[in-house]
Design a protein around this motif. Structure first.
Motif, PDB file in Angstrom:
ATOM      1  N   TYR A 148     -27.811 -35.413 -62.620  1.00  0.00           N
ATOM      2  CA  TYR A 148     -26.499 -36.046 -62.456  1.00  0.00           C
ATOM      3  C   TYR A 148     -26.543 -37.036 -61.301  1.00  0.00           C
ATOM      4  O   TYR A 148     -26.807 -36.680 -60.158  1.00  0.00           O
ATOM      5  CB  TYR A 148     -25.439 -34.979 -62.189  1.00  0.00           C
ATOM      6  N   ARG A 149     -26.290 -38.299 -61.612  1.00  0.00           N
ATOM      7  CA  ARG A 149     -26.283 -39.360 -60.605  1.00  0.00           C
ATOM      8  C   ARG A 149     -24.878 -39.934 -60.507  1.00  0.00           C
ATOM      9  O   ARG A 149     -24.497 -40.803 -61.305  1.00  0.00           O
ATOM     10  CB  ARG A 149     -27.280 -40.452 -60.991  1.00  0.00           C
ATOM     11  N   PRO A 150     -24.076 -39.452 -59.574  1.00  0.00           N
ATOM     12  CA  PRO A 150     -22.695 -39.942 -59.501  1.00  0.00           C
ATOM     13  C   PRO A 150     -22.602 -41.437 -59.272  1.00  0.00           C
ATOM     14  O   PRO A 150     -21.658 -42.087 -59.731  1.00  0.00           O
ATOM     15  CB  PRO A 150     -22.122 -39.163 -58.303  1.00  0.00           C
ATOM     16  N   ASP A 151     -23.603 -41.999 -58.602  1.00  0.00           N
ATOM     17  CA  ASP A 151     -23.560 -43.438 -58.337  1.00  0.00           C
ATOM     18  C   ASP A 151     -23.858 -44.263 -59.578  1.00  0.00           C
ATOM     19  O   ASP A 151     -23.588 -45.466 -59.616  1.00  0.00           O
ATOM     20  CB  ASP A 151     -24.548 -43.794 -57.223  1.00  0.00           C
ATOM     21  N   GLN A 152     -24.428 -43.613 -60.614  1.00  0.00           N
ATOM     22  CA  GLN A 152     -24.761 -44.350 -61.833  1.00  0.00           C
ATOM     23  C   GLN A 152     -23.833 -44.024 -63.001  1.00  0.00           C
ATOM     24  O   GLN A 152     -23.726 -44.795 -63.938  1.00  0.00           O
ATOM     25  CB  GLN A 152     -26.213 -44.048 -62.237  1.00  0.00           C
ATOM     26  N   THR A 153     -23.206 -42.843 -62.954  1.00  0.00           N
ATOM     27  CA  THR A 153     -22.380 -42.415 -64.096  1.00  0.00           C
ATOM     28  C   THR A 153     -20.887 -42.627 -63.873  1.00  0.00           C
ATOM     29  O   THR A 153     -20.109 -42.561 -64.822  1.00  0.00           O
ATOM     30  CB  THR A 153     -22.631 -40.927 -64.379  1.00  0.00           C
ATOM     31  N   ASN A 154     -20.484 -42.871 -62.645  1.00  0.00           N
ATOM     32  CA  ASN A 154     -19.067 -43.049 -62.343  1.00  0.00           C
ATOM     33  C   ASN A 154     -18.808 -44.522 -61.989  1.00  0.00           C
ATOM     34  O   ASN A 154     -19.253 -44.990 -60.934  1.00  0.00           O
ATOM     35  CB  ASN A 154     -18.659 -42.145 -61.177  1.00  0.00           C
ATOM     36  N   PRO A 155     -18.110 -45.236 -62.828  1.00  0.00           N
ATOM     37  CA  PRO A 155     -17.891 -46.676 -62.553  1.00  0.00           C
ATOM     38  C   PRO A 155     -17.068 -46.922 -61.297  1.00  0.00           C
ATOM     39  O   PRO A 155     -17.097 -48.027 -60.747  1.00  0.00           O
ATOM     40  CB  PRO A 155     -17.151 -47.160 -63.808  1.00  0.00           C
ATOM     41  N   ASP A 156     -16.324 -45.896 -60.851  1.00  0.00           N
ATOM     42  CA  ASP A 156     -15.490 -46.056 -59.653  1.00  0.00           C
ATOM     43  C   ASP A 156     -16.197 -45.559 -58.389  1.00  0.00           C
ATOM     44  O   ASP A 156     -15.590 -45.519 -57.320  1.00  0.00           O
ATOM     45  CB  ASP A 156     -14.183 -45.283 -59.835  1.00  0.00           C
ATOM     46  N   TYR A 157     -17.451 -45.179 -58.521  1.00  0.00           N
ATOM     47  CA  TYR A 157     -18.171 -44.629 -57.369  1.00  0.00           C
ATOM     48  C   TYR A 157     -18.328 -45.684 -56.278  1.00  0.00           C
ATOM     49  O   TYR A 157     -18.688 -46.835 -56.547  1.00  0.00           O
ATOM     50  CB  TYR A 157     -19.553 -44.119 -57.791  1.00  0.00           C
ATOM     51  N   VAL A 158     -18.042 -45.270 -55.067  1.00  0.00           N
ATOM     52  CA  VAL A 158     -18.198 -46.153 -53.912  1.00  0.00           C
ATOM     53  C   VAL A 158     -19.290 -45.566 -53.014  1.00  0.00           C
ATOM     54  O   VAL A 158     -19.197 -44.417 -52.589  1.00  0.00           O
ATOM     55  CB  VAL A 158     -16.876 -46.275 -53.123  1.00  0.00           C
ATOM     56  N   ARG A 159     -20.328 -46.324 -52.761  1.00  0.00           N
ATOM     57  CA  ARG A 159     -21.441 -45.832 -51.969  1.00  0.00           C
ATOM     58  C   ARG A 159     -20.996 -45.528 -50.537  1.00  0.00           C
ATOM     59  O   ARG A 159     -20.243 -46.290 -49.929  1.00  0.00           O
ATOM     60  CB  ARG A 159     -22.576 -46.866 -51.963  1.00  0.00           C
ATOM     61  N   ILE A 160     -21.478 -44.405 -50.008  1.00  0.00           N
ATOM     62  CA  ILE A 160     -21.082 -43.965 -48.672  1.00  0.00           C
ATOM     63  C   ILE A 160     -21.803 -44.800 -47.616  1.00  0.00           C
ATOM     64  O   ILE A 160     -23.013 -45.041 -47.702  1.00  0.00           O
ATOM     65  CB  ILE A 160     -21.427 -42.470 -48.482  1.00  0.00           C
ATOM     66  N   THR A 161     -21.052 -45.244 -46.632  1.00  0.00           N
ATOM     67  CA  THR A 161     -21.603 -46.047 -45.537  1.00  0.00           C
ATOM     68  C   THR A 161     -21.684 -45.212 -44.263  1.00  0.00           C
ATOM     69  O   THR A 161     -21.137 -44.105 -44.181  1.00  0.00           O
ATOM     70  CB  THR A 161     -20.718 -47.266 -45.276  1.00  0.00           C
ATOM     71  N   GLY A 162     -22.342 -45.774 -43.260  1.00  0.00           N
ATOM     72  CA  GLY A 162     -22.397 -45.121 -41.963  1.00  0.00           C
ATOM     73  C   GLY A 162     -21.019 -44.950 -41.353  1.00  0.00           C
ATOM     74  O   GLY A 162     -20.727 -43.939 -40.704  1.00  0.00           O
ATOM     75  N   GLU A 163     -20.151 -45.914 -41.590  1.00  0.00           N
ATOM     76  CA  GLU A 163     -18.781 -45.813 -41.074  1.00  0.00           C
ATOM     77  C   GLU A 163     -18.055 -44.631 -41.703  1.00  0.00           C
ATOM     78  O   GLU A 163     -17.252 -43.954 -41.039  1.00  0.00           O
ATOM     79  CB  GLU A 163     -18.018 -47.110 -41.355  1.00  0.00           C
ATOM     80  N   ASP A 164     -18.324 -44.357 -42.971  1.00  0.00           N
ATOM     81  CA  ASP A 164     -17.693 -43.216 -43.639  1.00  0.00           C
ATOM     82  C   ASP A 164     -18.121 -41.894 -42.996  1.00  0.00           C
ATOM     83  O   ASP A 164     -17.308 -40.982 -42.831  1.00  0.00           O
ATOM     84  CB  ASP A 164     -18.063 -43.198 -45.122  1.00  0.00           C
TER      85      ASP A 164
END
Length: 559
Positions: free
Chosen positions: A400-416
């Protein structure tokens, strides 16, 4: 006890303490095992000490306002999509429910009978490292691996035996962290690393037997703060395997991401351990502790009462999402965190609420993409299994790759990862009292040799006590005002409440209690006078009796 070239500085028990076992301390403290420990200590302790100094330098940078960030020096590792961690090892394919606890004999029997998939036995946060506890723990694991651990408890007459109708969970051992020393053992005039000592004794005695059993020597690796600390473990694994003629890659290590600096180097940590990696784990309580600890001097990062710091607040949610994304990108397990609840006997309504909370927590984990989860009590295993079996019918969900299967996925940044703003979070007088009570009770138990303690229907260990201590320090340092009573949190206030809590506990305390000693160590930490690196290192010398310093000097042992 006879060991050529080993100087015994204090008597080693003739083993009355270990009466439930037919195995003795002499079985564990063999020349071969100590030679491996010395070899690893001499080869790697200098690097360990240098890495601990690097932690101090990093803290100084953070104090000066240079917050953690993704490293430019390792950008190529993060951007290279070709490398993967190791495929799951035998016994580590399905890890949906893991139970944890110290290597105490009764705990081991109960854990092996619990029906879970994996059992992490712990020499670190849930074990106070007295010499007796450390050696008894090694004896107990030696016996468990050979299925000779059945015993009758002398104090109750109750028999503890391995069940024949339950599949044994896969054993994973957590040695102490890099910061801990084993002061009972000297090598070249220096105390041995606690991590190296725990690892070497267990690996030497049990690696071949575990392989014969169809699994392997597996470890949980705690409290690492950088990828270079993971590289150190990987090098130790290679030397240990070479020394015992075991193929490299047989050892597997799951890294607990328990520090905020480590969270910025998740991918690099897996890379360093590649052929030995069995994934990462969300060590949630230590992670909260580390976040407070590292950012404690910055008022914009003050956290509210412990109860308001849930897994859904911004910095914790981001930590979880990043861990799952990174692990599955690299083909390894992304393990969830601890349900520390203990069943509440005698109050069905409260127990139902607590168990519903466990179920909700496990539902959050499995739907987020975790491949398994932790429980502290066997009674919680059925709840965790119910949730994971329903939502994860496969042995794991590494695919399961949430970054590839969810079109609304937002990649986590250092600020997050640094977003500690918690809407609606409150700092209250009840929060102060709860932190003081938990920290005091845990420290008192630790000083008596107990590393995990049930408090208010939760299993508390060193990590949760550290959260309590660190919050109090931070609140006092910045002169925070409580949201309920509008009182400024001062050294005088925390000392007064600490004195009140000690007085209340002493009313019913048993003879030989350590509350006043615990308070002596706790007071400077929660009044802002000092901030020690770890409670366990702060208290360690108190659990070494004068006639035990030191027990063994291995300086003249050739290895």
């Amino acid at each position: 006890m006879s060991l050529n070239n080993v100087q015994i500085l204090a008597p080693i028990s003739a083993d009355p303490l270990y009466a439930p076992s037919t195995t003795s301390a002499r079985t564990i403290l063999t020349r071969g095992a100590l030679e491996l420990a010395v070899k690893l200590q001499r080869a790697f302790n200098g690097r360990r000490l240098a890495l601990l100094k690097a932690r101090d330098a990093k803290q100084a940078q953070i104090d000066a306002g240079q917050f953690p960030t993704l490293l430019e020096e390792t950008r190529s590792i993060r951007e290279d999509l070709t490398w993967q961690g190791a495929s799951p090892a035998p016994g580590l394919v399905d890890r949906r429910v893991e139970i944890t606890g110290p290597p105490e004999r009764k705990m081991i029997v109960n854990a092996l009978n619990s029906g879970v998939t994996t059992y992490m036995t712990d020499f670190e946060d849930s074990a106070a490292p007295t010499w007796d506890n450390v050696i008894a723990g090694q004896i107990n694991l030696y016996d468990a691996i050979r299925e000779q651990i059945d015993f009758v408890a002398a104090e109750t007459g109750k028999k503890y035996a391995l069940r024949t109708d339950v599949k044994r969970p896969t054993l994973v051992v957590r040695p102490r962290g890099w910061h801990m020393e084993e002061k009972h053992v000297l090598v070249d005039g220096e105390p041995m690393s606690g991590a190296i000592f725990d690892f070497a004794l267990f690996f030497y005695h049990n690696a071949h037997q575990l392989i014969a059993n169809g699994v392997g020597p597996y470890f949980y690796l705690p409290k690492m703060e950088s990828y270079l600390e993971a590289r150190l473990w990987n090098d130790i694994f290679n030397v240990a395997q070479d020394s015992l003629a075991i193929p490299r890659g047989t050892i597997r290590g799951t890294v607990l991401i328990e520090t905020i600096t480590g969270a910025f180097e998740m991918e690099e940590i897996i890379f360093e351990l590649r052929q030995h990696s069995s994934g990462l784990n969300c060590g949630r309580w230590d992670y909260i502790f580390s976040t407070i600890k590292k950012l404690r001097n910055h008022p914009q990062h003050i956290l509210p009462d412990r109860g308001d710091v849930s897994m859904t607040v911004p910095f914790m949610s981001s930590y979880v999402k990043r861990l799952i994304e990174v692990c599955h990108k690299r083909g390894v397990h992304a393990m969830g965190g601890m349900a520390a609840q203990i069943p509440i006997k005698g109050d069905e309504a409260k127990n139902a609420i607590a168990m519903a909370g466990v179920e909700k927590d496990k539902l959050r984990e499995v739907t987020a993409g975790h491949d398994g989860t932790w429980v502290a009590h066997p009674a919680l295993a059925s709840i965790a299994f119910g949730v994971f079996d329903k939502y994860m019918p496969t042995p794991n969900q590494i695919f399961y790759r949430p970054d590839q299967t969810n079109p609304d996925y937002v990649r986590i940044t250092g600020e997050d990862l640094l977003n500690t703003n918690i809407e609606g979070g409150l700092i209250t007088e009840e929060g102060i009292r709860k932190n003081l009570y938990i920290g005091l009770c845990y420290m008192e138990a630790w000083l008596r040799g107990l590393g995990c303690v049930p408090i208010n229907h939760l299993m508390e260990d060193a990590a949760t006590a550290e959260v309590s201590r660190s919050q109090l320090y931070q609140w006092v340092k910045h002169g925070v005002t409580t949201d309920d009573t509008l009182v400024k949190i001062t050294p005088e206030l925390t000392k007064r409440i600490l004195d009140e809590e000690v007085a209340k506990l002493l009313v019913d305390a048993k003879s030989g209690n350590k509350y006043e000693l615990a308070a002596k160590y706790f007071e400077p930490e929660i009044t802002g006078q000092k901030y020690s690196d770890f409670l366990t290192t702060l208290l360690y010398d108190e659990i070494i009796s004068p006639n035990e310093k030191h027990i063994i000097d291995l300086s003249t042992l050739d290895a």
